[in-house]
Structures are given as structure tokens and as C-alpha cells.
Design a protein around this motif. Structure first.
Motif, short mmCIF file in Angstrom:
data_model
loop_
_atom_site.label_atom_id
_atom_site.label_comp_id
_atom_site.label_asym_id
_atom_site.label_seq_id
_atom_site.Cartn_x
_atom_site.Cartn_y
_atom_site.Cartn_z
N GLY A 277 -38.58 23.50 24.94
CA GLY A 277 -37.19 23.94 24.81
C GLY A 277 -36.32 23.14 23.86
O GLY A 277 -35.16 23.51 23.62
N ASN A 278 -36.81 22.03 23.32
CA ASN A 278 -36.02 21.32 22.32
C ASN A 278 -35.88 22.17 21.06
O ASN A 278 -36.83 22.83 20.65
CB ASN A 278 -36.66 19.98 21.97
N LYS A 279 -34.71 22.12 20.44
CA LYS A 279 -34.44 22.88 19.22
C LYS A 279 -33.74 21.97 18.22
O LYS A 279 -32.53 21.89 18.19
CB LYS A 279 -33.58 24.11 19.53
N LEU B 15 -38.35 -1.02 13.97
CA LEU B 15 -37.91 -0.03 12.98
C LEU B 15 -36.81 0.83 13.58
O LEU B 15 -36.94 1.36 14.69
CB LEU B 15 -39.12 0.84 12.61
N GLN B 16 -35.69 0.96 12.87
CA GLN B 16 -34.56 1.75 13.37
C GLN B 16 -34.72 3.21 12.90
O GLN B 16 -34.75 3.47 11.69
CB GLN B 16 -33.24 1.17 12.86
N VAL B 17 -34.83 4.12 13.83
CA VAL B 17 -35.09 5.51 13.49
C VAL B 17 -34.22 6.45 14.30
O VAL B 17 -33.69 6.09 15.35
CB VAL B 17 -36.58 5.87 13.75
N GLU B 18 -34.08 7.67 13.79
CA GLU B 18 -33.56 8.80 14.55
C GLU B 18 -34.68 9.82 14.66
O GLU B 18 -35.41 10.04 13.68
CB GLU B 18 -32.36 9.45 13.85
N VAL B 19 -34.82 10.43 15.82
CA VAL B 19 -35.92 11.35 16.06
C VAL B 19 -35.38 12.70 16.52
O VAL B 19 -34.56 12.77 17.43
CB VAL B 19 -36.90 10.79 17.12
N PHE B 20 -35.84 13.77 15.86
CA PHE B 20 -35.42 15.14 16.17
C PHE B 20 -36.66 15.96 16.50
O PHE B 20 -37.66 15.89 15.78
CB PHE B 20 -34.65 15.74 15.00
N GLU B 21 -36.57 16.75 17.55
CA GLU B 21 -37.77 17.46 18.03
C GLU B 21 -37.47 18.92 18.35
O GLU B 21 -36.40 19.26 18.87
CB GLU B 21 -38.31 16.76 19.28
N THR B 22 -38.43 19.76 18.01
CA THR B 22 -38.45 21.16 18.44
C THR B 22 -39.75 21.35 19.20
O THR B 22 -40.81 20.95 18.71
CB THR B 22 -38.38 22.11 17.24
N SER B 23 -39.69 21.94 20.38
CA SER B 23 -40.88 21.99 21.23
C SER B 23 -40.94 23.25 22.05
O SER B 23 -39.94 23.95 22.27
CB SER B 23 -40.89 20.79 22.18
N ALA B 24 -42.14 23.54 22.54
CA ALA B 24 -42.33 24.67 23.44
C ALA B 24 -41.59 24.46 24.76
O ALA B 24 -41.30 25.42 25.47
CB ALA B 24 -43.83 24.87 23.71
N TRP C 270 -37.74 39.68 20.77
CA TRP C 270 -36.31 39.43 20.89
C TRP C 270 -36.03 38.39 21.98
O TRP C 270 -36.35 38.58 23.15
CB TRP C 270 -35.59 40.73 21.20
N GLN C 271 -35.45 37.28 21.59
CA GLN C 271 -35.01 36.22 22.49
C GLN C 271 -36.13 35.75 23.43
O GLN C 271 -35.90 35.47 24.61
CB GLN C 271 -33.78 36.68 23.29
N ASP C 272 -37.33 35.64 22.88
CA ASP C 272 -38.50 35.21 23.64
C ASP C 272 -39.12 34.00 22.93
O ASP C 272 -40.11 34.13 22.21
CB ASP C 272 -39.50 36.36 23.79
N ASP C 273 -38.55 32.82 23.15
CA ASP C 273 -39.04 31.62 22.47
C ASP C 273 -40.52 31.37 22.74
O ASP C 273 -41.24 30.90 21.85
CB ASP C 273 -38.24 30.40 22.93
N THR D 105 -34.75 32.08 16.17
CA THR D 105 -36.09 31.90 16.71
C THR D 105 -36.55 30.45 16.49
O THR D 105 -35.98 29.72 15.66
CB THR D 105 -37.10 32.84 16.03
N PRO D 106 -37.62 30.01 17.17
CA PRO D 106 -38.17 28.68 16.90
C PRO D 106 -38.60 28.47 15.45
O PRO D 106 -38.68 27.32 14.99
CB PRO D 106 -39.36 28.60 17.86
N ILE D 107 -38.87 29.55 14.71
CA ILE D 107 -39.24 29.41 13.30
C ILE D 107 -38.06 28.84 12.51
O ILE D 107 -38.26 28.04 11.59
CB ILE D 107 -39.69 30.76 12.71
N TYR D 108 -36.84 29.23 12.86
CA TYR D 108 -35.67 28.69 12.17
C TYR D 108 -35.66 27.16 12.28
O TYR D 108 -35.46 26.45 11.29
CB TYR D 108 -34.37 29.27 12.74
N TYR D 109 -35.85 26.66 13.50
CA TYR D 109 -35.80 25.22 13.70
C TYR D 109 -36.98 24.52 13.03
O TYR D 109 -36.84 23.40 12.50
CB TYR D 109 -35.75 24.91 15.21
#
Length: 496
Positions: free
Chosen positions: A36-38, A25-34, A328-331, A415-419
Motif C-alpha cells: 500500500g505504500n505509494k 550515510l544520511q538518506v531519504e527513502v521512498f517506497e511503493t509496495s503491494a 479500475w481502482q484495483d491496486d 494506478t501503481p504504474i504512476y508511482y
């Protein structure tokens, strides 16, 4: 061997037999993580011992998606006007451009709300039953420019619905901004108010998709702008006043969403709203909020509301991290169980268990996936932008937004909520269909949608401390990916 075990063993055998390049299966994968991925595109997937199998069932379809997005408030608009043009543009593009979150469904307030700079009404003249002095002048400095600029940025466009927190005090039985009920003698005037609003905003070049009848009709503890309706009072107002008035004025195509508060009260509201054909005619759907609990998304209530009116909208119209000053700026804070909501301090003893400390990302991801798996077709966040205090808010009802700014220093924090929001809004588009899936791990949350262009977006949420390797199966093809610990992931399958 249990039937479920036989099923997944059979899938394993099938996968082994077709694990050839042409069957990948051909896929693209996007991740947000603790970690640091956004919304980061990832292509390397280390093997893990924790194995999950997810089989997509595209022929099994559920609700049609109306959209994802956030709210235009005076507070957010005011803050944007205090930033440099560069940062203002950055935020609007992050929310509305195709390369950003590409929001498709939005909300705004009619008259003032707690996230306004002061209390105001479009009907300032007492006793003006025909609303000859109706004016949206208060919105022209901040709110209307923000909406227009967002429209200019958005290539795909977005729908906007409006919600009143209260009528002007002179229309109410307590003559006050907070609490009280609409006097029956002003029911026709209040219906006219909605029609005047559409006309005024569309004169400004802003099309209005629809309304919720009243934000939080149970009230908000008599703290800020509010106006109370019982289920019967709201239904009667819509059936005999608002619906016919919009119809008579040529606005019968505007969406009317009833209720607009927490989910535990859904049954009595939808039973009344859809009590017969005459009332159901004017309600296009039901609006809900999430403040009943920090972790429970109330699937039984959502299922009941859907089955009561299966052809109507069911939209989450407001949710936020409340009773908190933003970090503030504390992911890391957004991934750790340190946040509390109003219920942590003020819920009754029997309801305390619904309001434990929580991780903000978890709350968003759990709720959105839980909603999508239980017939909700739209999910709208609250303020798009707030300051480091969690305002401005005239009542000091501080909350968190996905984007926090420091207007004095002209700084912006995504913030991580945006992502987290973007994982849904960017990849599940309006008119997508939620599709079926079988998931071997009930600890890994998963949902999937097929977009109008044929692509499929699969969204996974792993709130736990260990990564997991997922075998994703569609028809005769499969792919193995790994989702990190404490991560949300969108897997896009472009060709089906």
C-alpha cells in the motif's frame, strides 16, 4: 573461499569497524509496495534475515540521462478536456510539477495514431507536393492545449519529440492509412513535412526537441496507422532527404532517432543506420519499444546498439500494458501476475515463452532498471491518461495508462504504474550519470545515478515475497534499510 565471498566478507568487516554515527550515510527513502505504500517516505526499517550488500562506485560512470516521461496523445488530451478543471489540474501537476513525477522527456504523434479519435493528416490535399495546405488545425482542440498546460506546470521544463505513424494515404504505394510504403516521388515532400511540423508547433509556442523517423517501421500487423521502412530505406531517407532538409531549413539541431520498434531487431537496424560517417551524421540515436517480451529486456541487444554508436542516444520511446482493459481502482491487480499482452494470444509457438502472464508493476520496474543498467539513457511511457475501457482508441486497441479516468463521473485513479514511473522521473534528473555498483544479491534489481546537483538516487526493486535488509555503502559511510516484499524503493543521498 570464492573471491566474491572474500570481497563481501571484507566489506562486512569494514562496516563493523566504521559503524559509528559520524559514518552513517544520511538518506531519504521512498517506497511503493503491494502493501500500500505509494511513493511513501519511510524511516523505520525492521530487521530481516535476508541480507544484501550494495556498494556504490560513483567514480565509475556510464550513460548520461536524457529523461523519463510519457506521451501526449489525442486520446489523453481529449479525456482531460472532459474532466473538471480541478481534476485536469491535478493530473497535469501529478505528471509535471516538481512535487509530482516531474516528467522531463515526452513524446507525441504527428498525424493520427490508434490513440486518436479518428484518422487525420496535416496534409489533407492530395498531390500537394509543396505542402501549401499543411495544417495542424486537428491538434488545436485537445493535443496542443494539453501540451501548453503541461509546459505551464513544469518548472524544470521538458523535451518533446514527435513520431509519425504514417504519411497521408495519397503519398503511399497502397493509398491507405494502414501499411504500405512511402512512394519515392514523395520522399522530399515527407522530409518537408517534418520541417513544416517544427515550424507550426514552434509558432504555437511549443519547442520540438526531435523526432523518431517512423513509429514501428515493421508495421503493426496491418491494424492501425502504419508505414513500412526497411533499415536501408529509412537510412537512405534520413541521409539523403530528412537530415539535409532540416539542416537547410535551420532545424539541423533537431534530434533524429532511427528505428523505433522492438529490441530483437536492433542489430540489423543500427548496423545500417551507422553504416558509415555520412549516414551516422544525421542519426542522433536509436529509439526502441518493449513489446518483444513481458519480462526480457534484451540486454545483449542493448549492449550491441550502444557499442555500435557509443556517443548516440538510446531511448525507450514506448511501452505500456497492452491487450488489457484497465482494472479500475484495483491496486492489487497491478502487483499480481494476471496481465497478458498481445503475445499471450497471438505470438508464434517459438515466441510464446516470451509472453507469460505478468504483474504490470514488475514489467515496468524490471524493464526500466534493466535498461538503465544496459546503456539506455531515456525511458518514455505511452499514453498518460486513458479511460476505464483503455481508450478512446478508434481501432479498439485497449491499453492501460498510469492514470485512468472516468470522465462521466469525473473520477481519477492513479494506478501503481504512476508511482513506479515517478520513482525514476522524480529522482533521476536530466544529465544525471548512471554510476557503478556492486550488488551481492542478483534477485534484487538495483541501479544508481548521480544527479547534476551531486545527489545520488539508488533504485531497488524486490519482486519477491520476502522483505530484504540492505546495507548501502558509499565511500566510508553506510546505512541499513529494509525494502518490503513486492516493492520498489528510491534511496536519495543528498550529500556525497
Amino acid at each position: 573461499m570464492k573471491a566474491t565471498n572474500i570481497y563481501f566478507y571484507s566489506l562486512f568487516i569494514i562496516m563493523m569497524s566504521c559503524n559509528k554515527p559520524e559514518n552513517k550515510l544520511q538518506v531519504e527513502v521512498f517506497e511503493t509496495s503491494a502493501q500500500g505504500n505509494k511513493l511513501t517516505k519511510v524511516s523505520e526499517f525492521p530487521f530481516t534475515e535476508k541480507r544484501v550488500t550494495i556498494k556504490l562506485i560513483p567514480e565509475q560512470t556510464f550513460q548520461t540521462i536524457s529523461g523519463f516521461g510519457g506521451a501526449f496523445t489525442e486520446s489523453s488530451a481529449y479525456l482531460l478536456n472532459k474532466l473538471s478543471q480541478k481534476n485536469r489540474d491535478t493530473i497535469l501537476k501529478a505528471y509535471f510539477a516538481k512535487e509530482g513525477a516531474n516528467y522531463s522527456l515526452t513524446r507525441t504523434h504527428m498525424n493520427s495514431c490508434d490513440f486518436s479519435l479518428s484518422q487525420y493528416s496535416y496534409t489533407p490535399v492530395e498531390g500537394d507536393k509543396n505542402l501549401e495546405h499543411f495544417t495542424i488545425e486537428e491538434d488545436k482542440d485537445d493535443l496542443i492545449p494539453m501540451i501548453k498546460d503541461a509546459m505551464a506546470v513544469s518548472e524544470d521544463g521538458f523535451n518533446i519529440f514527435a513520431s509519425p505513424w504514417t504519411a497521408a494515404p495519397w503519398m503511399k504505394d497502397n493509398n491507405h492509412w494502414v501499411g504500405g510504403k512511402l512512394l519515392p516521388e514523395y520522399y522530399d515532400t515527407w522530409a518537408l513535412f517534418f520541417s513544416k511540423y517544427v515550424d507550426a508547433y514552434e509558432t504555437e509556442g511549443i519547442p520540438i526537441w526531435g523526432f523518431t523517423v517512423e513509429n514501428e517501421p515493421h508495421g503493426n500487423g496491418n491494424n492501425w496507422e502504419s508505414m513500412h521502412f526497411s533499415p536501408k530505406e529509412m537510412t537512405d531517407f534520413v541521409q539523403f532527404h530528412l537530415g539535409p532538409k532540416l539542416e537547410a531549413d535551420g532545424y539541423g539541431d533537431k534530434i533524429i532517432l532511427g528505428y523505433d520498434q522492438n529490441r530483437a531487431g536492433l542489430k540489423e537496424w543500427v548496423d545500417e543506420m551507422y553504416r558509415d560517417e555520412a549516414s551516422s551524421k544525421y542519426f542522433h540515436g536509436t529509439a526502441i519499444h518493449w513489446y518483444e517480451s513481458t519480462y526480457d529486456y534484451f540486454p545483449e541487444a542493448l549492449q550491441y546498439a550502444h557499442h555500435k554508436a557509443p556517443n548516440k542516444y538510446l531511448i525507450e520511446t514506448e511501452g505500456c500494458v497492452d491487450s488489457e482493459v484497465p482494472k479500475w481502482q484495483d491496486d492489487a491487480w497491478y502487483w499480481s501476475k494476471e496481465a497478458t499482452d498481445w503475445g499471450w494470444d497471438w505470438a508464434s509457438e517459438e515466441d510464446k515463452h516470451l509472453h507469460p502472464k505478468y504483474a504490470p508493476v514488475n514489467r515496468y520496474a524490471r524493464d526500466i532498471i534493466g535498461c538503465l543498467n544496459n546503456w539506455v539513457d531515456g525511458w518514455v511511457d505511452w499514453n498518460m491518461v486513458l479511460d476505464r475501457q483503455g481508450g478512446p482508441n478508434w481501432f479498439k486497441n485497449w491499453c492501460v495508462a498510469p492514470v485512468i479516468v472516468d470522465p462521466d463521473a469525473d473520477q481519477v485513479y492513479f494506478t501503481p504504474i504512476y508511482y513506479t514511473m515517478a520513482h525514476f522521473s522524480k529522482y533521476i534528473r536530466p544529465n544525471a550519470k548512471i554510476i557503478g555498483l556492486k550488488n551481492s544479491d542478483d534477485k534484487l534489481m538495483a541501479t544508481a545515478a548521480q544527479n547534476p546537483d551531486g545527489s545520488i538516487a539508488v533504485i531497488l526493486f524486490n519482486e519477491f515475497e520476502s522483505p530484504k535488509t540492505v546495507t548501502l555503502i558509499l565511500n566510508e559511510k553506510n546505512v541499513e534499510i529494509t525494502i518490503d516484499a513486492q516493492a520498489i524503493q528510491t534511496i536519495v543521498i543528498h550529500k556525497v
